[in-house]
Design an enzyme around this catalytic site. Structure first.
Site, short mmCIF file in Angstrom:
data_model
loop_
_atom_site.label_atom_id
_atom_site.label_comp_id
_atom_site.label_asym_id
_atom_site.label_seq_id
_atom_site.Cartn_x
_atom_site.Cartn_y
_atom_site.Cartn_z
NE ARG A 18 -2.61 -1.80 3.21
CZ ARG A 18 -3.16 -1.95 4.40
NH1 ARG A 18 -4.23 -1.23 4.72
NH2 ARG A 18 -2.68 -2.82 5.26
CE LYS A 25 4.53 -1.87 6.39
NZ LYS A 25 3.17 -2.29 6.82
N GLY A 80 3.26 -15.31 6.86
CA GLY A 80 2.53 -14.85 8.03
C GLY A 80 3.43 -14.52 9.21
CG ASN A 171 -3.90 -7.77 19.34
OD1 ASN A 171 -2.92 -7.38 19.98
ND2 ASN A 171 -3.85 -8.83 18.55
NE ARG A 334 28.98 22.57 -2.08
CZ ARG A 334 29.64 22.50 -3.24
NH1 ARG A 334 29.83 23.60 -3.96
NH2 ARG A 334 30.10 21.35 -3.68
CG ASN A 387 37.27 25.32 -6.06
OD1 ASN A 387 36.75 25.76 -7.08
ND2 ASN A 387 36.61 24.57 -5.20
CB ALA A 424 37.90 46.45 -7.43
#
Length: 455
Positions: A18, A25, A80, A171, A334, A387, A424
């Site tokens: 399901r 699962k 089962g 149960n 990072r 880099n 700059a």
């Protein structure tokens, strides 16, 4: 002192059709962890001496996430729950007490399991069934008690009569057995049913007919026993765990502005006097020290953040951030990045595998990768540490008090000395000695009448 020791068998062999997933699962995550790991953690914290997991579908995938001390058994055919438990027979001593859990019940608490095991030993019974009262018991087996309040039988929903359907005690599928009684009874369980399977609950009438005592132990919080069979149920379990974590943090002095829109994993540590703003995800083993303001719009995974830091609109993973740091908005930190105290990181920044010294400023619009930057360095807007040469990544080193002008490229490997300046717009390919000015750009040339001629 009474012996309350027990071992645990976790049933995790099913596919979970399901869920409509290629993933087993029990590997779907709730609160940042695979469901089966949450079950094992609860059992261990409750005192389980050995954990045995019954595997089937996706065996190799499940084994990869299990704790190192987990014992596994393969159920080659899924015949089962009774058949599954029988696969562990050779791993269990006859004198053991055996707790049976399902790998898709991630909301179990160690406290509840301790209560259950203590009651089992105190009652000196062959088997105990954990029950709870469900607001909507549809689909669950009903607990039928006799006039003395003792367990009489368990009736499956499809087999219940009108009176039995009104019973809300159900149960949970969680059991405790004396091992010898359990495995002797399992050998007698048949598969004369629609599915042709061997069901674990069929052990109970066999024990009853043999004159062995069975007890039903009620747990107050039915949510702890909920199993997951669909994506909808997975989302509800996620919400319950998030609510638990947020409540725990707020109780301990953390302000969460909007708990419904804040997602914090169970293993996260947040100290008092932090404020967490909405649309924030805090994952893994993240640690946030006191006095921080986090969010809105942050996602952290396995990050440590020092006291009194302020971070907004940031994705950070596998890195460390110091005290009194300001970060954001729109920042990506990072792995293997270490940000020292009193650093300012402005908007639209990416830092990767780098060490940033105390008091340094990375104002905006830069990429800093594989770099070691000293104290009180100013990195101008648009600076890039180049880099990668196409084959190998190299490091950039910038000493204390250096000043890097806007729109500069530092082509690694390169070192900028203490107190050096970079003009700059420079592309730096050679080391810059301490206290020198480096300018690496073509001299400006103005051409008269060029525009008019082009027109």
């Amino acid at each position: 002192m009474e012996n309350n020791n027990f071992i645990t068998i976790v049933l995790a062999a099913g596919k979970g059709t399901r869920m409509k997933s290629k993933l087993p699962k029990v590997l779907h995550k709730v609160g940042g962890k695979p469901m089966v790991n949450r079950v094992l953690e609860a059992a261990s914290l409750a005192g389980s001496e050995k954990n045995i997991v019954i595997l089937g579908f996706g065996k190799e995938m499940v084994e990869k996430v299990l704790p190192e001390n987990t014992v596994t058994v393969l159920q080659k055919e899924q015949l089962g729950t009774g058949h599954a438990v029988l696969q562990a027979k050779d791993l269990v001593n006859p004198e053991d007490t055996v707790l049976i859990l399902c790998g898709d019940t991630p909301l179990l608490s160690p406290e509840m399991l301790k209560h259950f095991t203590t009651a089992h030993h105190k009652n000196k019974v062959a088997a105990s069934v954990l029950t709870t009262v469900m607001p909507n018991p549809t689909g669950y087996g009903r607990i039928v008690r006799n006039m003395n309040g003792l367990l009489q039988k368990i009736v499956e929903h499809k087999d219940a009569n009108i009176a039995e359907l009104t019973i809300k005690e159900v149960n949970t599928g969680i059991y405790l057995f004396n091992a010898k009684s359990l495995f002797e009874a399992l050998e007698k369980v048949g598969n004369d049913n629609a599915q042709g399977e061997y069901y674990l609950p069929d052990v109970l009438p066999i024990l009853h007919d043999a004159g062995q005592k069975i007890e039903a132990v009620v747990v107050d919080d039915y949510e702890e026993t909920l199993g997951i069979n669909s994506r909808l149920q997975l989302s509800r379990a996620e919400a319950i765990l998030r609510e638990r974590k947020n409540y725990e943090l707020m109780r301990d002095g953390v302000t969460i502005i909007d708990p419904a829109n804040t997602y914090i994993d169970s293993d996260v540590t947040i100290e008092p006097d932090c404020i967490i703003y909405p649309s924030t995800w805090i994952e893994g083993k993240t640690i946030i020290h006191s006095g921080c303001e986090i969010g809105p719009g942050c996602r952290f995974s396995d990050v440590e953040i020092g006291a009194n830091s302020t971070i907004s609109f940031t994705y950070a993973h596998e890195c460390r951030i110091g005290k009194n740091v300001t970060v954001g908005p729109y920042v990506h930190l990072r792995p293997n990045t270490v940000i020292s105290d009193n650093v300012h990181i402005g908007n639209f920044m990416e830092v990767k595998n780098s060490n940033i010294g105390e008091g340094t400023k990375l104002p905006h619009l830069s990429y800093i990768g594989d770099s070691d930057i000293g104290k009180k360095v100013n990195m101008g807007c648009g600076t890039i540490t180049v880099n990668y040469d196409g084959k190998v990544k190299h490091r950039t080193t910038i000493a204390d008090n250096a000043f890097v002008g806007c729109n500069s490229n530092l082509v690694a490997p390169v070192t900028v000395g203490e107190g050096a300046y970079i003009g700059a717009g420079s592309t730096i390919t050679k080391d810059v000695p301490a206290h020198e000015l480096a300018i690496a750009r073509e001299r400006q040339k103005n051409i008269p009448n060029w525009v008019d001629k082009r027109r």
